[in-house]
Scaffold this active site. Sequence first.
Site, short mmCIF file in Angstrom:
data_model
loop_
_atom_site.label_atom_id
_atom_site.label_comp_id
_atom_site.label_asym_id
_atom_site.label_seq_id
_atom_site.Cartn_x
_atom_site.Cartn_y
_atom_site.Cartn_z
N GLU A 177 -0.87 1.31 -6.46
CA GLU A 177 -0.97 2.84 -6.15
C GLU A 177 0.47 3.52 -7.51
O GLU A 177 0.21 3.88 -7.86
CB GLU A 177 -0.53 3.67 -5.00
CG GLU A 177 -2.24 4.08 -3.99
CD GLU A 177 -2.29 2.47 -3.44
OE1 GLU A 177 -1.38 1.97 -3.62
OE2 GLU A 177 -2.62 2.50 -2.27
N ASN A 185 0.71 -1.28 0.42
CA ASN A 185 0.45 0.23 0.10
C ASN A 185 0.72 1.19 0.00
O ASN A 185 1.78 1.22 0.45
CB ASN A 185 -0.72 0.25 1.13
CG ASN A 185 -2.34 0.94 1.49
OD1 ASN A 185 -2.18 1.93 0.62
ND2 ASN A 185 -1.49 1.67 2.33
N VAL A 186 0.74 2.25 -0.87
CA VAL A 186 0.89 3.85 -0.64
C VAL A 186 -0.41 4.84 -0.58
O VAL A 186 -0.85 4.65 -1.45
CB VAL A 186 1.26 4.04 -2.38
CG1 VAL A 186 2.26 5.40 -2.01
CG2 VAL A 186 2.32 3.35 -2.84
N GLY A 187 -0.31 5.37 0.42
CA GLY A 187 -1.35 6.28 1.51
C GLY A 187 -0.91 7.08 1.72
O GLY A 187 0.60 7.19 2.21
N THR A 188 -1.69 7.94 1.95
CA THR A 188 -0.94 9.02 2.60
C THR A 188 -1.90 9.55 4.23
O THR A 188 -3.16 9.13 4.05
CB THR A 188 -1.10 10.49 2.02
OG1 THR A 188 -1.16 10.68 0.82
CG2 THR A 188 -1.12 11.92 2.80
N TYR A 189 -1.27 9.77 5.41
CA TYR A 189 -1.59 9.78 6.76
C TYR A 189 -0.82 10.96 7.91
O TYR A 189 0.55 10.84 7.02
CB TYR A 189 -1.71 8.42 7.06
CG TYR A 189 -1.95 6.84 6.50
CD1 TYR A 189 -3.45 6.81 6.57
CD2 TYR A 189 -0.72 6.32 5.91
CE1 TYR A 189 -3.56 5.46 5.49
CE2 TYR A 189 -1.52 5.45 4.83
CZ TYR A 189 -2.63 4.84 4.27
OH TYR A 189 -2.86 4.22 3.85
N ARG A 190 -2.12 11.21 8.56
CA ARG A 190 -0.82 11.93 9.51
C ARG A 190 -0.38 11.52 10.32
O ARG A 190 -0.19 10.30 10.56
CB ARG A 190 -1.88 13.32 10.39
CG ARG A 190 -2.38 12.25 11.15
CD ARG A 190 -3.69 13.55 12.13
NE ARG A 190 -3.64 12.92 13.13
CZ ARG A 190 -4.88 13.65 13.20
NH1 ARG A 190 -5.45 13.82 13.02
NH2 ARG A 190 -4.82 13.36 14.94
N GLU A 223 -7.67 19.49 10.98
CA GLU A 223 -7.70 18.22 9.65
C GLU A 223 -8.39 19.14 8.35
O GLU A 223 -9.24 20.40 8.32
CB GLU A 223 -8.59 17.10 10.45
CG GLU A 223 -7.76 16.45 10.85
CD GLU A 223 -7.15 15.29 9.78
OE1 GLU A 223 -7.45 15.93 8.58
OE2 GLU A 223 -6.37 14.88 9.60
N HIS A 226 -8.53 2.22 6.39
CA HIS A 226 -7.25 2.59 5.84
C HIS A 226 -7.19 1.38 5.74
O HIS A 226 -6.88 0.88 6.22
CB HIS A 226 -6.53 3.66 6.71
CG HIS A 226 -6.53 5.54 6.27
ND1 HIS A 226 -6.25 5.87 7.95
CD2 HIS A 226 -6.87 5.96 6.00
CE1 HIS A 226 -6.50 7.53 7.84
NE2 HIS A 226 -7.52 6.87 6.51
#
Lengths: 475, 75
Positions: A224, A160-165, A273, A182
């Site tokens: 991704e 997985n390639v994801g954007t998380y804070r 956010e 997620h």
Amino acid sequence: MYRDLRDFLAKLEQEGQLVRIKDEILPEPTIREIGRAAVDLPNGPAVIIENIKGHPGKKVALNVHGSWANIGLMIGMDKDTSVKDQFFKFLELWDKYPGEVKFIDKDKAPCHEVVIKDNINLVEMLPMFRINKWDAGMFFSKASVVTRDPDDAGNFDTQNVGTYRMQVMGKDLVGIQALGFHDIARHITHAEEQNKPLPIAVCLGVDPVLTFMASTPINYDQSEYKFAAAINGIPMELTKALTCDLDVPAHAEYVLEGEILPRVRVPEGPFGEFPGSYSGTRLQSQFRVKCITHRKNPIFENLFMGRPWTEIDYLMGLNTCVPLYKQMKETMPEIVAVNAMYQHGLTAIVSTGNRFGGYAKSVAFRMASTPHGISYCKNIILVGPDVDPFNLEQVMWSLSSRVRPAKDVIVVPNTPGMPLDPTSEPAGMGAKFIIDATEPTAPDVVLRDTRLIDNPDSKGFERLIADLQKAASNK
Amino acid sequence: MKCVRCLNDTAAKFAEAPDKSGAWEMYICSKCNFSWRNTEEEDVITPELREPKFQLTNEDIANLQILVPVPPLRK
């Protein structure tokens, strides 16, 4: 189209969509002031901040995706292309999935030009800053985070390639928000069931399309990397991380390699956010950074997120619309276009034909049952095929002239909700609000016989008048 | 050192300007994970001036919500 962030920044600069700030500044509050200003300007440019007190030679890039001009350039269109035309271009590029992936030898990958394994101190090595005044610390807000499913480790597509804070919590400790829906949460759960650390690679400053895809809600088993290659029209160049079996973009500005600590939850947040409000403080996962690699003269790309609209609204605008459109269109071919640009789809507008009476309401239920729509799509507005959902004046006209409040407004209570939505109470619960502003079709009772005004064929004169206006303003 | 958010004596310096200019220092609390730089706005780094809504008591910290629970171990 763009192999890396640097290629895209060069294009933005050439098109007048990038500016540089060379005066010396302190990180707080100046960087957030610059981020807000850049996105508020019409066709807001990317900004590179070149002189940060205490961090000689380090650069911060902001607002890289922060205008429709920049998003248009990212997909090879002119900077004045309309949002609707960008949406249809994305649909076309989407069908090119899967794109090609190429591997570059570890020793030759630019992201490995500099390797740091000892005495790691994140806030000394990267010019980090407090994004919003009441954030709990310094956050990464625009990283492409790579993990693999420990139960399916050899599968490239479920990597997985994801954007998380992510919140810095020490020299080498970082908190990460992985919510239940997620993809990364699934990986963390599988590792925690076995009490094993989960390798993680945080990639900063990657090509703009990969950043775009990392925040796109695609299916769990879609890659991704292959999507970014498809949309970019060139192979995605990857390399192996140095301390684990993860694949990372070979041209990333920085890669932070580490491990998510199993069965650990620590206080994280608040953080300003995307709905334009602060999240609460909650217990979240944490990882330890074991190795930092970066290019020579690296650029630290991060995202200012304030009260909408800011860069995240441009970044997550069309990438929320396209997968929702594709998933719904599979079973409901009457759908014409989806505008889910408002706070990651909390409010969405669907343009659809009415196959028979009440059909549009079923379109809303379909939207509310897509993987993303389950939690996110709260306010769903249906408009007819003759209405452009990206044109809010047309949408409002449709509400004014086609909604019968007693029949066309529905609230479905106590459904899943998006925890960061300030109306979600308790966090994670919500409701669906549906407004059907399509024209009723039999067997529904049709509206009073009205004759719509036809639009004259004005396209030719639109061009002529636009040219005359341009000439007039150049005088 | 006192944390400016939870007021426990659990904070410490963890970073300074890497050019050794003394331009700034950073501190972090090991209990609530709040971090700050000594050059930030006064009402961010002074406990009495901070917005009360963004302070944390020990009771708050003990009762934080877990969004993703730790799963049972596999047998």
